[in-house]
Design a protein around this motif. Structure first.
Motif, PDB file in Angstrom:
ATOM      1  N   LEU A 120       0.832  -1.203   0.000  1.00 51.95           N
ATOM      2  CA  LEU A 120       0.000   0.000   0.000  1.00 51.95           C
ATOM      3  C   LEU A 120       0.866   1.254   0.000  1.00 51.95           C
ATOM      4  O   LEU A 120       0.557   2.230  -0.694  1.00 51.95           O
ATOM      5  N   VAL A 121       1.955   1.233   0.725  1.00 47.28           N
ATOM      6  CA  VAL A 121       2.895   2.365   0.729  1.00 47.28           C
ATOM      7  C   VAL A 121       3.463   2.576  -0.673  1.00 47.28           C
ATOM      8  O   VAL A 121       3.543   3.701  -1.162  1.00 47.28           O
ATOM      9  N   ALA A 122       3.839   1.480  -1.339  1.00 43.63           N
ATOM     10  CA  ALA A 122       4.386   1.583  -2.694  1.00 43.63           C
ATOM     11  C   ALA A 122       3.342   2.130  -3.661  1.00 43.63           C
ATOM     12  O   ALA A 122       3.649   2.982  -4.507  1.00 43.63           O
ATOM     13  N   ALA A 123       2.099   1.668  -3.516  1.00 47.82           N
ATOM     14  CA  ALA A 123       1.034   2.148  -4.408  1.00 47.82           C
ATOM     15  C   ALA A 123       0.769   3.630  -4.210  1.00 47.82           C
ATOM     16  O   ALA A 123       0.607   4.384  -5.183  1.00 47.82           O
ATOM     17  N   ILE A 124       0.740   4.077  -2.965  1.00 52.66           N
ATOM     18  CA  ILE A 124       0.486   5.498  -2.683  1.00 52.66           C
ATOM     19  C   ILE A 124       1.666   6.348  -3.134  1.00 52.66           C
ATOM     20  O   ILE A 124       1.476   7.428  -3.707  1.00 52.66           O
ATOM     21  N   SER A 125       2.869   5.885  -2.916  1.00 60.18           N
ATOM     22  CA  SER A 125       4.035   6.674  -3.332  1.00 60.18           C
ATOM     23  C   SER A 125       4.133   6.755  -4.858  1.00 60.18           C
ATOM     24  O   SER A 125       4.611   7.752  -5.394  1.00 60.18           O
ATOM     25  N   ASN A 126       3.660   5.736  -5.569  1.00 57.16           N
ATOM     26  CA  ASN A 126       3.652   5.782  -7.031  1.00 57.16           C
ATOM     27  C   ASN A 126       2.591   6.739  -7.570  1.00 57.16           C
ATOM     28  O   ASN A 126       2.698   7.204  -8.701  1.00 57.16           O
ATOM     29  N   MET A 127       1.570   7.039  -6.779  1.00 54.93           N
ATOM     30  CA  MET A 127       0.512   7.954  -7.199  1.00 54.93           C
ATOM     31  C   MET A 127       0.927   9.416  -7.089  1.00 54.93           C
ATOM     32  O   MET A 127       0.319  10.278  -7.712  1.00 54.93           O
ATOM     33  N   GLN A 128       1.945   9.699  -6.312  1.00 53.11           N
ATOM     34  CA  GLN A 128       2.375  11.078  -6.127  1.00 53.11           C
ATOM     35  C   GLN A 128       2.972  11.622  -7.422  1.00 53.11           C
ATOM     36  O   GLN A 128       3.639  10.912  -8.166  1.00 53.11           O
ATOM     37  N   THR A 129       2.708  12.901  -7.654  1.00 52.43           N
ATOM     38  CA  THR A 129       3.270  13.561  -8.835  1.00 52.43           C
ATOM     39  C   THR A 129       4.382  14.503  -8.398  1.00 52.43           C
ATOM     40  O   THR A 129       4.460  14.912  -7.244  1.00 52.43           O
ATOM     41  N   ASP A 130       5.232  14.852  -9.329  1.00 55.41           N
ATOM     42  CA  ASP A 130       6.340  15.757  -9.032  1.00 55.41           C
ATOM     43  C   ASP A 130       5.859  17.191  -8.844  1.00 55.41           C
ATOM     44  O   ASP A 130       6.519  17.988  -8.197  1.00 55.41           O
ATOM     45  N   ASN A 131       4.689  17.519  -9.391  1.00 61.14           N
ATOM     46  CA  ASN A 131       4.190  18.896  -9.352  1.00 61.14           C
ATOM     47  C   ASN A 131       3.569  19.262  -8.008  1.00 61.14           C
ATOM     48  O   ASN A 131       3.528  20.429  -7.646  1.00 61.14           O
ATOM     49  N   THR A 132       3.050  18.283  -7.285  1.00 61.78           N
ATOM     50  CA  THR A 132       2.351  18.560  -6.033  1.00 61.78           C
ATOM     51  C   THR A 132       3.347  18.677  -4.886  1.00 61.78           C
ATOM     52  O   THR A 132       4.122  17.757  -4.638  1.00 61.78           O
ATOM     53  N   PRO A 133       3.308  19.803  -4.162  1.00 59.37           N
ATOM     54  CA  PRO A 133       4.212  19.947  -3.011  1.00 59.37           C
ATOM     55  C   PRO A 133       3.851  18.968  -1.892  1.00 59.37           C
ATOM     56  O   PRO A 133       2.717  18.512  -1.783  1.00 59.37           O
ATOM     57  N   VAL A 134       4.822  18.649  -1.060  1.00 57.58           N
ATOM     58  CA  VAL A 134       4.629  17.704   0.041  1.00 57.58           C
ATOM     59  C   VAL A 134       3.573  18.220   1.019  1.00 57.58           C
ATOM     60  O   VAL A 134       2.760  17.452   1.528  1.00 57.58           O
ATOM     61  N   GLU A 135       3.586  19.546   1.262  1.00 57.34           N
ATOM     62  CA  GLU A 135       2.596  20.116   2.197  1.00 57.34           C
ATOM     63  C   GLU A 135       1.180  19.911   1.681  1.00 57.34           C
ATOM     64  O   GLU A 135       0.246  19.674   2.450  1.00 57.34           O
ATOM     65  N   LEU A 189      -4.666   2.564   5.936  1.00 55.56           N
ATOM     66  CA  LEU A 189      -4.555   3.672   4.987  1.00 55.56           C
ATOM     67  C   LEU A 189      -3.806   4.852   5.602  1.00 55.56           C
ATOM     68  O   LEU A 189      -2.928   5.446   4.958  1.00 55.56           O
ATOM     69  N   ALA A 190      -4.130   5.192   6.846  1.00 59.15           N
ATOM     70  CA  ALA A 190      -3.434   6.304   7.506  1.00 59.15           C
ATOM     71  C   ALA A 190      -1.953   5.982   7.685  1.00 59.15           C
ATOM     72  O   ALA A 190      -1.095   6.838   7.438  1.00 59.15           O
ATOM     73  N   ALA A 191      -1.646   4.758   8.075  1.00 58.81           N
ATOM     74  CA  ALA A 191      -0.243   4.376   8.248  1.00 58.81           C
ATOM     75  C   ALA A 191       0.510   4.488   6.935  1.00 58.81           C
ATOM     76  O   ALA A 191       1.624   5.020   6.892  1.00 58.81           O
ATOM     77  N   ALA A 192      -0.088   4.046   5.853  1.00 65.15           N
ATOM     78  CA  ALA A 192       0.579   4.112   4.550  1.00 65.15           C
ATOM     79  C   ALA A 192       0.727   5.555   4.067  1.00 65.15           C
ATOM     80  O   ALA A 192       1.801   5.953   3.608  1.00 65.15           O
ATOM     81  N   MET A 193      -0.340   6.342   4.182  1.00 67.34           N
ATOM     82  CA  MET A 193      -0.284   7.734   3.709  1.00 67.34           C
ATOM     83  C   MET A 193       0.767   8.536   4.463  1.00 67.34           C
ATOM     84  O   MET A 193       1.573   9.241   3.853  1.00 67.34           O
ATOM     85  N   PHE A 194       0.773   8.438   5.772  1.00 68.03           N
ATOM     86  CA  PHE A 194       1.686   9.252   6.565  1.00 68.03           C
ATOM     87  C   PHE A 194       3.110   8.682   6.567  1.00 68.03           C
ATOM     88  O   PHE A 194       4.052   9.407   6.855  1.00 68.03           O
ATOM     89  N   THR A 195       3.265   7.417   6.218  1.00 70.54           N
ATOM     90  CA  THR A 195       4.602   6.865   6.029  1.00 70.54           C
ATOM     91  C   THR A 195       5.234   7.455   4.783  1.00 70.54           C
ATOM     92  O   THR A 195       6.397   7.850   4.787  1.00 70.54           O
ATOM     93  N   VAL A 196       4.456   7.538   3.715  1.00 65.87           N
ATOM     94  CA  VAL A 196       4.955   8.122   2.468  1.00 65.87           C
ATOM     95  C   VAL A 196       5.369   9.572   2.685  1.00 65.87           C
ATOM     96  O   VAL A 196       6.372  10.037   2.148  1.00 65.87           O
ATOM     97  N   GLN A 197       4.607  10.281   3.527  1.00 70.81           N
ATOM     98  CA  GLN A 197       4.892  11.701   3.774  1.00 70.81           C
ATOM     99  C   GLN A 197       5.869  11.911   4.920  1.00 70.81           C
ATOM    100  O   GLN A 197       6.183  13.041   5.271  1.00 70.81           O
ATOM    101  N   ASN A 198       6.326  10.824   5.517  1.00 73.81           N
ATOM    102  CA  ASN A 198       7.293  10.876   6.613  1.00 73.81           C
ATOM    103  C   ASN A 198       6.763  11.687   7.802  1.00 73.81           C
ATOM    104  O   ASN A 198       7.473  12.499   8.385  1.00 73.81           O
ATOM    105  N   LYS A 199       5.511  11.463   8.152  1.00 70.65           N
ATOM    106  CA  LYS A 199       4.861  12.130   9.287  1.00 70.65           C
ATOM    107  C   LYS A 199       4.637  11.121  10.402  1.00 70.65           C
ATOM    108  O   LYS A 199       4.692   9.912  10.203  1.00 70.65           O
ATOM    109  N   ASN A 200       4.334  11.629  11.587  1.00 68.90           N
ATOM    110  CA  ASN A 200       4.091  10.794  12.756  1.00 68.90           C
ATOM    111  C   ASN A 200       2.687  10.190  12.656  1.00 68.90           C
ATOM    112  O   ASN A 200       1.690  10.896  12.789  1.00 68.90           O
TER     113      ASN A 200
END
Length: 141
Positions: free
Chosen positions: A49-64, A113-124
């Motif tokens: 799930l982490v890999a799938a979410i990280s693959n969905m990210q685009t280069d144009n969207t800021p991390v914030e 889902l929360a664990a995967a999303m916030f892992t990709v964003q390196n948040k607590n």
């Protein structure tokens, strides 16, 4: 079966998985969880799930912006919980051994889902889930 036939192989993998703490580097954590998941062990964070979410990210969207969208998704879920709870399909059915709308799976889905999303964003993850519980508690009262 693996634990029975190859305990010398499974024991180190289980030990590594159990040794991971929230302070561990995210790349190391994901590598260990990927190994454990491939061996058939349950993990706190689903590496697929982490890999799938990280693959969905685009280069144009800021991390914030990605973080804000993740928080808004959890707020939407928290606000929707009272409506879901009052739905007639949320009543337990003995015939189905669960609920008609599968609401009994919602807690596990939110956690994963929360664990995967916030892992990709390196948040607590723990902090974000505490905020989710605060928001959902306010809407239930």
């Amino acid at each position: 079966i693996l634990r029975k036939h190859c305990p010398f192989l499974m024991a180190p993998i289980e030990c590594l998985r159990d040794y991971i703490s929230p302070e561990t580097d995210i790349k190391v954590t994901l590598s260990v969880f990927e190994l454990a998941s491939a061996a058939g062990l349950k993990c706190d964070i689903d590496p697929a799930l982490v890999a799938a979410i990280s693959n969905m990210q685009t280069d144009n969207t800021p991390v914030e912006e990605e973080f804000k969208l993740s928080c808004l998704l959890l707020v939407y879920v928290a606000v929707s919980l009272p409506t879901l709870a009052l739905d007639l399909n949320s009543l337990y059915s003995r015939e189905h051994g669960g609920h008609n709308n599968n609401i009994h799976c919602l807690a596990a889905a939110i956690n994963q889902l929360a664990a995967a999303m916030f892992t990709v964003q390196n948040k607590n993850i723990e902090q974000q889930l505490k905020e989710f519980l605060l928001v959902s508690r306010k809407h239930f009262l």
